[in-house]
Design an enzyme around this catalytic site. Structure first.
Site, PDB file in Angstrom:
ATOM      1  N   ASN A   1       0.592  54.920   7.491  1.00 51.14           N
ATOM      2  CA  ASN A   1      -0.421  55.055   6.734  1.00 51.14           C
ATOM      3  C   ASN A   1      -0.248  56.417   5.917  1.00 51.14           C
ATOM      4  O   ASN A   1      -0.143  57.459   6.499  1.00 51.14           O
ATOM      5  CB  ASN A   1      -1.781  55.521   7.382  1.00 51.14           C
ATOM      6  CG  ASN A   1      -2.769  54.360   7.651  1.00 51.14           C
ATOM      7  OD1 ASN A   1      -2.317  53.294   8.100  1.00 51.14           O
ATOM      8  ND2 ASN A   1      -3.845  54.292   7.169  1.00 51.14           N
TER       9      ASN A   1
ATOM     10  N   GLY B   1      -2.721  46.112  -5.128  1.00 53.90           N
ATOM     11  CA  GLY B   1      -3.094  46.500  -6.466  1.00 53.90           C
ATOM     12  C   GLY B   1      -2.315  47.554  -7.105  1.00 53.90           C
ATOM     13  O   GLY B   1      -2.154  47.998  -8.383  1.00 53.90           O
TER      14      GLY B   1
ATOM     15  N   THR C   1      -5.804  51.795  -2.234  1.00 55.51           N
ATOM     16  CA  THR C   1      -6.321  53.081  -1.625  1.00 55.51           C
ATOM     17  C   THR C   1      -5.421  53.938  -0.854  1.00 55.51           C
ATOM     18  O   THR C   1      -5.120  55.102  -0.939  1.00 55.51           O
ATOM     19  CB  THR C   1      -7.802  52.757  -1.170  1.00 55.51           C
ATOM     20  OG1 THR C   1      -8.514  52.022  -2.176  1.00 55.51           O
ATOM     21  CG2 THR C   1      -8.222  53.948  -0.968  1.00 55.51           C
TER      22      THR C   1
ATOM     23  N   HIS D   1      -7.158  42.144   9.216  1.00 53.84           N
ATOM     24  CA  HIS D   1      -6.632  43.395   8.740  1.00 53.84           C
ATOM     25  C   HIS D   1      -6.086  43.481   7.279  1.00 53.84           C
ATOM     26  O   HIS D   1      -4.913  42.859   7.405  1.00 53.84           O
ATOM     27  CB  HIS D   1      -6.144  44.352   9.811  1.00 53.84           C
ATOM     28  CG  HIS D   1      -5.625  45.733   9.309  1.00 53.84           C
ATOM     29  ND1 HIS D   1      -4.555  46.613   9.647  1.00 53.84           N
ATOM     30  CD2 HIS D   1      -6.219  46.502   8.429  1.00 53.84           C
ATOM     31  CE1 HIS D   1      -4.583  47.518   9.244  1.00 53.84           C
ATOM     32  NE2 HIS D   1      -5.690  47.627   8.492  1.00 53.84           N
ATOM     33  N   ASP D   2      -6.508  44.063   6.206  1.00 47.95           N
ATOM     34  CA  ASP D   2      -5.883  43.585   4.724  1.00 47.95           C
ATOM     35  C   ASP D   2      -4.555  44.038   4.856  1.00 47.95           C
ATOM     36  O   ASP D   2      -3.801  43.219   4.070  1.00 47.95           O
ATOM     37  CB  ASP D   2      -6.996  44.088   3.848  1.00 47.95           C
ATOM     38  CG  ASP D   2      -6.937  45.584   4.054  1.00 47.95           C
ATOM     39  OD1 ASP D   2      -6.346  46.496   4.916  1.00 47.95           O
ATOM     40  OD2 ASP D   2      -7.632  46.479   3.160  1.00 47.95           O
ATOM     41  N   THR D   3      -4.298  45.190   5.425  1.00 50.64           N
ATOM     42  CA  THR D   3      -2.722  45.553   5.223  1.00 50.64           C
ATOM     43  C   THR D   3      -2.028  44.393   5.795  1.00 50.64           C
ATOM     44  O   THR D   3      -0.904  44.220   5.528  1.00 50.64           O
ATOM     45  CB  THR D   3      -2.526  46.772   6.147  1.00 50.64           C
ATOM     46  OG1 THR D   3      -3.328  47.889   5.775  1.00 50.64           O
ATOM     47  CG2 THR D   3      -0.988  47.297   6.103  1.00 50.64           C
TER      48      THR D   3
ATOM     49  N   GLY E   1      -9.187  48.467   7.912  1.00 58.46           N
ATOM     50  CA  GLY E   1      -9.227  48.507   9.427  1.00 58.46           C
ATOM     51  C   GLY E   1     -10.453  49.521  10.107  1.00 58.46           C
ATOM     52  O   GLY E   1     -11.118  49.743   9.156  1.00 58.46           O
TER      53      GLY E   1
ATOM     54  N   ARG F   1     -13.135  41.259  -3.648  1.00 61.42           N
ATOM     55  CA  ARG F   1     -12.942  40.079  -4.480  1.00 61.42           C
ATOM     56  C   ARG F   1     -13.152  38.739  -3.762  1.00 61.42           C
ATOM     57  O   ARG F   1     -12.817  38.610  -2.612  1.00 61.42           O
ATOM     58  CB  ARG F   1     -11.448  39.976  -4.896  1.00 61.42           C
ATOM     59  CG  ARG F   1     -11.029  41.190  -5.931  1.00 61.42           C
ATOM     60  CD  ARG F   1      -9.772  41.356  -5.859  1.00 61.42           C
ATOM     61  NE  ARG F   1      -9.290  42.304  -4.334  1.00 61.42           N
ATOM     62  CZ  ARG F   1      -9.739  43.587  -4.381  1.00 61.42           C
ATOM     63  NH1 ARG F   1      -9.961  44.312  -5.308  1.00 61.42           N
ATOM     64  NH2 ARG F   1      -9.348  44.117  -3.165  1.00 61.42           N
TER      65      ARG F   1
HETATM   66  C1  LIG Z   1      -8.597  52.917   7.400  1.00 59.95           C
HETATM   67  C2  LIG Z   1      -7.654  52.403   6.456  1.00 59.95           C
HETATM   68  O1  LIG Z   1      -8.272  51.964   5.755  1.00 59.95           O
HETATM   69  C3  LIG Z   1      -6.716  51.655   7.471  1.00 59.95           C
HETATM   70  O2  LIG Z   1      -6.078  52.248   8.254  1.00 59.95           O
HETATM   71  C4  LIG Z   1      -5.703  50.830   6.554  1.00 59.95           C
HETATM   72  O3  LIG Z   1      -4.841  50.307   7.248  1.00 59.95           O
HETATM   73  C5  LIG Z   1      -6.281  49.823   5.796  1.00 59.95           C
HETATM   74  O4  LIG Z   1      -6.901  48.847   6.098  1.00 59.95           O
HETATM   75  C6  LIG Z   1      -6.013  50.023   4.403  1.00 59.95           C
HETATM   76  O5  LIG Z   1      -6.620  49.046   3.632  1.00 59.95           O
END
Ligand SMILES: C[C@H](O)[C@H](O)[C@@H](O)C(=O)CO
Length: 501
Positions: A306, A416, A269, A246-248, A88, A18
């Protein structure tokens, strides 16, 4: 008329990307401010299989980013800067001429199967954990590089620099190479205690330690859009800033918490459940419970886990569609609501759910093998996934409390996945505490906060959190049906003992 501070955020997830405009408006002269976000471009992120490998369509993603930049200016916005956040671990390799070597691998590529066990046996899990602070996940950058090494990949020999996905895209936009801190901490090659690259580990794996650049903090200006891109798109100068890339962690920076110590779940996801710390927690209990210490905004560390997340549902939906059974997420959730509760449960983090050929069949096989009835319908499968996720969240939340010695009043959910209200209800039921949801676009908002701070419009990220609170509604889900959830949790714990995570 005063100029409204405006920034452009690119938030790339594993399924879609996005472009959003963020405008910091003053709602009363000299008074309170609000962040207004507008999505101007959305695009699918579809991995590409070539032979036996799974790759990202990195060039396609770059093209979509360029489209997002064009659209921003065509729509009349005047962003001062842009920034990119992504998932990531993944990366591209750059040769001595500054060109991309090969096509970046997708973290679900199977090249790293078995390598967690192999490297733990070779180097010791204790050492790997003490020197990286990371959960043992087969897709971590370290395992991907080791797989390439084992395969004698000529790309590794030709590579001069490794750029993690947001850094790679920033490089394409600006011609400047940089390595952003929060992404560096997802590689398993960064030592959180020393706050430095782990060069002995790299050397021990036969990797060149000069591949890795000195990390920069979020908010660092990477550079300006290249002349070529400006000419191609017909746009003016635009600064490119390192987000909390890193989005997280970008999402975690935007959690509208009131207490300094809070638990959050970034739901998409993946499900990332954790809490912010100032320093990494590297004791044997953290290793035993297989948590991660990941770098966050302001040089902070986050203790988190995770969890496989809504990927399991996304994959089922894809397979059902292939079979001609096409349903929207609300339709799937409605079918789940109409079925019996707690019929069968899975451990979402069993690695068999990482990338199976058919997710619905994998779930059915798991249930069969664990002496549970296998889901017979789509609704039963969806219910099994959502209840299992909620129960897993409880387990991980309690583990986070045990590790940090903190009792959390409830759980903040962002991302989301909070649009799946049944999952939010289930989570509140499972944890027996309130769940507060919002904002959906937390990663993009965290991205904007960093840019606004870099532009001098926010004193610090805490002021950014206040801005989030003033700008986006929060919904509350209260726990219901507590005795049913307690019984289900007891059953779930037994299942985890049979097949520990
Ligand atoms: C690989 C994964 O996407 C990552 O470890 C997780 O932290 C992430 O970035 C989720 O978007």
């Amino acid at each position: 008329m005063t100029n409204i501070p405006t920034v452009l955020a690119f938030d790339l997830g594993a399924g879609s990307g996005r472009a959003l405009i963020g405008e910091m408006e003053e709602i009363a002269p000299g008074g309170s401010r609000q962040l207004k976000i507008t999505e101007i471009h959305r695009f699918p992120n579809v991995p590409v299989r070539i032979g036996e490998h799974l790759h990202w369509n990195t060039l396609g993603l770059l093209q979509e980013i360029k489209t997002g930049i064009s659209k921003a200016f065509q729509l009349g916005y005047k962003p001062e800067s842009c920034a990119i956040d992504t998932w990531g671990v993944d990366f591209g390799l750059i040769d001595a001429n500054g060109e991309l070597l090969g096509i970046p691998y997708h973290y679900r590529d199977r090249q790293t199967e078995g390598l967690v066990e192999e490297l733990s046996a070779k180097l010791g899990a204790e050492r790997l954990f003490a020197e990286s602070g990371l959960q043992f996940m087969p897709f971590n950058t370290m395992y991907q590089l080791y797989a390439m090494k084992k395969a004698n990949s000529p790309k590794l020999d030709a590579a001069e620099t490794l750029l993690l996905t947001p850094d790679l895209l920033n490089y394409f936009l600006t011609g400047r190479k940089a390595c952003e801190f929060t992404m560096a901490t997802t590689t398993q090659l960064y030592d959180p205690a020393k706050r430095a690259w782990n060069k002995p580990l790299m050397q021990g794996l036969g990797l060149s330690d000069s591949l890795f650049l000195e990390p920069v903090q979020p908010g660092t200006e990477i550079g300006q859009l290249t002349e070529e891109i400006r000419a191609e798109l017909g746009v003016p100068r635009l600064k490119v800033i390192a987000a909390v890339s890193h989005d997280t962690e970008s999402a975690a920076a935007a959690v509208p918490a009131s207490s300094p110590s809070f638990a959050y779940l970034v739901s998409g996801t993946w499900s990332l459940l954790g809490t912010q710390m100032q320093e990494p927690l590297l004791n044997p209990d953290v290793l035993k419970l297989d948590f991660s210490n990941e770098g966050g905004a302001g040089g902070s560390y986050h203790l988190l886990k995770n969890i496989m997340g809504l990927w399991i549902l996304q994959e089922c939906k894809r397979i059902w569609e292939q079979r001609g059974e096409t349903f929207s997420y609300p339709q799937l959730v409605a079918q789940a609501e109409a079925t019996e509760a707690f019929r069968s449960l899975i451990d979402p983090d069993d690695l068999r759910f990482m990338n199976p050929d058919s997710m619905p069949e994998e779930i059915a096989a798991y249930c069969r093998e664990n002496g549970q009835p296998q889901p017979r319908t789509i609704g039963e499968t969806v219910r099994c996934i959502l209840e299992s996720l909620a129960l897993k969240y409880r387990m991980v939340l309690e583990q986070a409390e045990q590790l940090t010695g903190t009792v959390f009043a409830g759980l903040h959910m962002v991302g989301g996945g909070i649009q799946n209200e049944l999952l939010c209800h289930f989570t509140a039921g499972a944890i027996g505490r309130p769940v507060w949801t919002g904002p959906v676009e937390a990663s993009a908002i965290g991205n904007m906060l960093v840019q606004l701070q870099a532009g001098g419009y926010l004193a610090d990220m805490q002021e950014g959190v206040e801005l989030v609170k003033a700008s986006f509604p929060i919904s509350t889900y209260e726990p219901e049906q507590q005795s049913e959830w307690q019984n289900a949790y007891a059953r779930y714990q037994q299942l985890m003992e049979v097949m520990p995570c």
